[in-house]
Design a protein around this motif. Structure first.
Motif, PDB file in Angstrom:
ATOM      1  N   UNK A 137       0.832  -1.192   0.000  1.00  0.00           N
ATOM      2  CA  UNK A 137       0.000   0.000   0.000  1.00  0.00           C
ATOM      3  C   UNK A 137       0.869   1.245   0.000  1.00  0.00           C
ATOM      4  N   UNK A 138       0.281   2.322  -0.469  1.00  0.00           N
ATOM      5  CA  UNK A 138       1.036   3.557  -0.581  1.00  0.00           C
ATOM      6  C   UNK A 138       0.142   4.764  -0.335  1.00  0.00           C
ATOM      7  N   UNK A 139       0.634   5.640   0.518  1.00  0.00           N
ATOM      8  CA  UNK A 139       0.003   6.924   0.790  1.00  0.00           C
ATOM      9  C   UNK A 139       0.765   7.980   0.006  1.00  0.00           C
ATOM     10  N   UNK A 140       0.068   8.965  -0.595  1.00  0.00           N
ATOM     11  CA  UNK A 140       0.777   9.994  -1.371  1.00  0.00           C
ATOM     12  C   UNK A 140       1.893  10.637  -0.562  1.00  0.00           C
ATOM     13  N   UNK A 141       3.069  10.722  -1.177  1.00  0.00           N
ATOM     14  CA  UNK A 141       4.210  11.327  -0.520  1.00  0.00           C
ATOM     15  C   UNK A 141       5.012  10.384   0.340  1.00  0.00           C
ATOM     16  N   UNK A 142       4.553   9.132   0.445  1.00  0.00           N
ATOM     17  CA  UNK A 142       5.273   8.157   1.248  1.00  0.00           C
ATOM     18  C   UNK A 142       5.687   6.971   0.380  1.00  0.00           C
ATOM     19  N   UNK A 143       6.611   6.176   0.905  1.00  0.00           N
ATOM     20  CA  UNK A 143       7.061   5.005   0.169  1.00  0.00           C
ATOM     21  C   UNK A 143       5.995   3.904   0.214  1.00  0.00           C
ATOM     22  N   UNK A 144       6.020   3.083  -0.811  1.00  0.00           N
ATOM     23  CA  UNK A 144       5.128   1.930  -0.843  1.00  0.00           C
ATOM     24  C   UNK A 144       5.583   0.946   0.236  1.00  0.00           C
ATOM     25  N   UNK A 145       4.623   0.422   0.998  1.00  0.00           N
ATOM     26  CA  UNK A 145       4.983  -0.466   2.099  1.00  0.00           C
ATOM     27  C   UNK A 145       4.309  -1.826   1.977  1.00  0.00           C
ATOM     28  N   UNK A 146       5.006  -2.814   2.497  1.00  0.00           N
ATOM     29  CA  UNK A 146       4.529  -4.193   2.491  1.00  0.00           C
ATOM     30  C   UNK A 146       3.334  -4.346   3.422  1.00  0.00           C
ATOM     31  N   UNK A 147       2.340  -5.105   2.984  1.00  0.00           N
ATOM     32  CA  UNK A 147       1.175  -5.407   3.810  1.00  0.00           C
ATOM     33  C   UNK A 147       1.102  -6.900   4.128  1.00  0.00           C
ATOM     34  N   UNK A 148       1.079  -7.736   3.081  1.00  0.00           N
ATOM     35  CA  UNK A 148       0.940  -9.174   3.282  1.00  0.00           C
ATOM     36  C   UNK A 148       1.420  -9.908   2.030  1.00  0.00           C
ATOM     37  N   UNK A 149       1.851 -11.153   2.219  1.00  0.00           N
ATOM     38  CA  UNK A 149       2.295 -11.969   1.096  1.00  0.00           C
ATOM     39  C   UNK A 149       1.932 -13.420   1.333  1.00  0.00           C
ATOM     40  N   UNK A 150       1.820 -14.155   0.244  1.00  0.00           N
ATOM     41  CA  UNK A 150       1.480 -15.573   0.325  1.00  0.00           C
ATOM     42  C   UNK A 150       2.230 -16.350  -0.732  1.00  0.00           C
ATOM     43  N   UNK A 151       2.757 -17.504  -0.318  1.00  0.00           N
ATOM     44  CA  UNK A 151       3.316 -18.441  -1.287  1.00  0.00           C
ATOM     45  C   UNK A 151       2.188 -18.959  -2.164  1.00  0.00           C
ATOM     46  N   UNK A 152       2.346 -18.831  -3.475  1.00  0.00           N
ATOM     47  CA  UNK A 152       1.256 -19.209  -4.381  1.00  0.00           C
ATOM     48  C   UNK A 152       1.011 -20.711  -4.335  1.00  0.00           C
ATOM     49  N   UNK A 153       2.064 -21.498  -4.151  1.00  0.00           N
ATOM     50  CA  UNK A 153       1.915 -22.947  -4.192  1.00  0.00           C
ATOM     51  C   UNK A 153       1.560 -23.521  -2.825  1.00  0.00           C
ATOM     52  N   UNK A 154       2.229 -23.052  -1.763  1.00  0.00           N
ATOM     53  CA  UNK A 154       2.073 -23.692  -0.464  1.00  0.00           C
ATOM     54  C   UNK A 154       1.188 -22.915   0.500  1.00  0.00           C
ATOM     55  N   UNK A 155       0.891 -21.665   0.177  1.00  0.00           N
ATOM     56  CA  UNK A 155      -0.015 -20.900   1.021  1.00  0.00           C
ATOM     57  C   UNK A 155       0.597 -20.317   2.274  1.00  0.00           C
ATOM     58  N   UNK A 156       1.921 -20.384   2.419  1.00  0.00           N
ATOM     59  CA  UNK A 156       2.551 -19.740   3.579  1.00  0.00           C
ATOM     60  C   UNK A 156       2.249 -18.242   3.518  1.00  0.00           C
ATOM     61  N   UNK A 157       1.945 -17.658   4.679  1.00  0.00           N
ATOM     62  CA  UNK A 157       1.571 -16.248   4.689  1.00  0.00           C
ATOM     63  C   UNK A 157       2.471 -15.423   5.597  1.00  0.00           C
ATOM     64  N   UNK A 158       2.607 -14.151   5.254  1.00  0.00           N
ATOM     65  CA  UNK A 158       3.453 -13.213   5.984  1.00  0.00           C
ATOM     66  C   UNK A 158       2.718 -11.879   6.048  1.00  0.00           C
ATOM     67  N   UNK A 159       2.840 -11.192   7.197  1.00  0.00           N
ATOM     68  CA  UNK A 159       2.115  -9.950   7.395  1.00  0.00           C
ATOM     69  C   UNK A 159       3.007  -8.877   7.995  1.00  0.00           C
ATOM     70  N   UNK A 160       2.701  -7.634   7.652  1.00  0.00           N
ATOM     71  CA  UNK A 160       3.305  -6.512   8.359  1.00  0.00           C
ATOM     72  C   UNK A 160       2.729  -6.474   9.770  1.00  0.00           C
ATOM     73  N   UNK A 161       3.525  -6.039  10.718  1.00  0.00           N
ATOM     74  CA  UNK A 161       3.055  -5.985  12.103  1.00  0.00           C
ATOM     75  C   UNK A 161       1.808  -5.106  12.245  1.00  0.00           C
ATOM     76  N   UNK A 162       1.719  -4.082  11.425  1.00  0.00           N
ATOM     77  CA  UNK A 162       0.617  -3.129  11.551  1.00  0.00           C
ATOM     78  C   UNK A 162      -0.738  -3.716  11.179  1.00  0.00           C
ATOM     79  N   UNK A 163      -0.748  -4.838  10.447  1.00  0.00           N
ATOM     80  CA  UNK A 163      -2.018  -5.430  10.013  1.00  0.00           C
ATOM     81  C   UNK A 163      -2.231  -6.825  10.573  1.00  0.00           C
ATOM     82  N   UNK A 164      -1.245  -7.361  11.264  1.00  0.00           N
ATOM     83  CA  UNK A 164      -1.341  -8.728  11.782  1.00  0.00           C
ATOM     84  C   UNK A 164      -2.529  -8.848  12.726  1.00  0.00           C
ATOM     85  N   UNK A 165      -3.338  -9.879  12.512  1.00  0.00           N
ATOM     86  CA  UNK A 165      -4.518 -10.091  13.333  1.00  0.00           C
ATOM     87  C   UNK A 165      -5.759  -9.401  12.805  1.00  0.00           C
ATOM     88  N   UNK A 166      -5.595  -8.495  11.836  1.00  0.00           N
ATOM     89  CA  UNK A 166      -6.743  -7.789  11.246  1.00  0.00           C
ATOM     90  C   UNK A 166      -6.934  -8.144   9.774  1.00  0.00           C
TER      91      UNK A 166
END
Length: 123
Positions: free
Chosen positions: A38-67
């Motif tokens: 995600x990106x807010x105008x004037x700020x750098x693009x930041x990671x939110x979440x990712x998933x392995x396409x084959x195995x489904x492993x998931x990763x989250x930024x601390x700011x969104x974890x649990x939500x």
């Protein structure tokens, strides 16, 4: 080449929910990782979440974890981002990204990007 099209953004009140979708087409067999940034105008693009396409492993930024929850439907070649408990600070343009490698947090590792979808959370 892989093409990505996001949908599902919009305006929601704080505490509400939205689900973003990212439909992939083209050489989808080459995808290893799908992610949301995600990106807010004037700020750098930041990671939110990712998933392995084959195995489904998931990763989250601390700011969104649990939500937020990232998921994928391999048959439909679609990735999703379920966003619950939205806060005004979640307001941003959300981008779907795909990588042919194991990329996860590293923005430079993603070769393909969608056009972005606006998410606005009102207080």
């Amino acid at each position: 080449q892989v093409q990505l099209v996001e949908s599902g953004g919009g305006l929601v009140q704080a505490g509400g929910s939205l689900r973003l979708s990212c439909a992939a087409s083209g050489r989808t067999f080459s995808i290893s990782t799908m992610a949301w940034f995600r990106q807010v105008p004037g700020q750098e693009r930041e990671f939110v979440a990712a998933s392995s396409w084959r195995y489904g492993h998931t990763y989250y930024a601390d700011s969104v974890k649990g939500r937020f929850t990232i998921s994928r439907d391999n048959a439909r070649k679609t990735a999703y981002l379920q966003m619950n408990g939205l806060k005004p600070e979640d307001t941003a343009v959300y981008y779907c990204a795909a990588s042919t490698k194991v990329a996860y947090y590293a923005i430079a590792g993603y070769e393909y990007w969608g056009q972005g979808t606006q998410v606005t959370v009102s207080s």
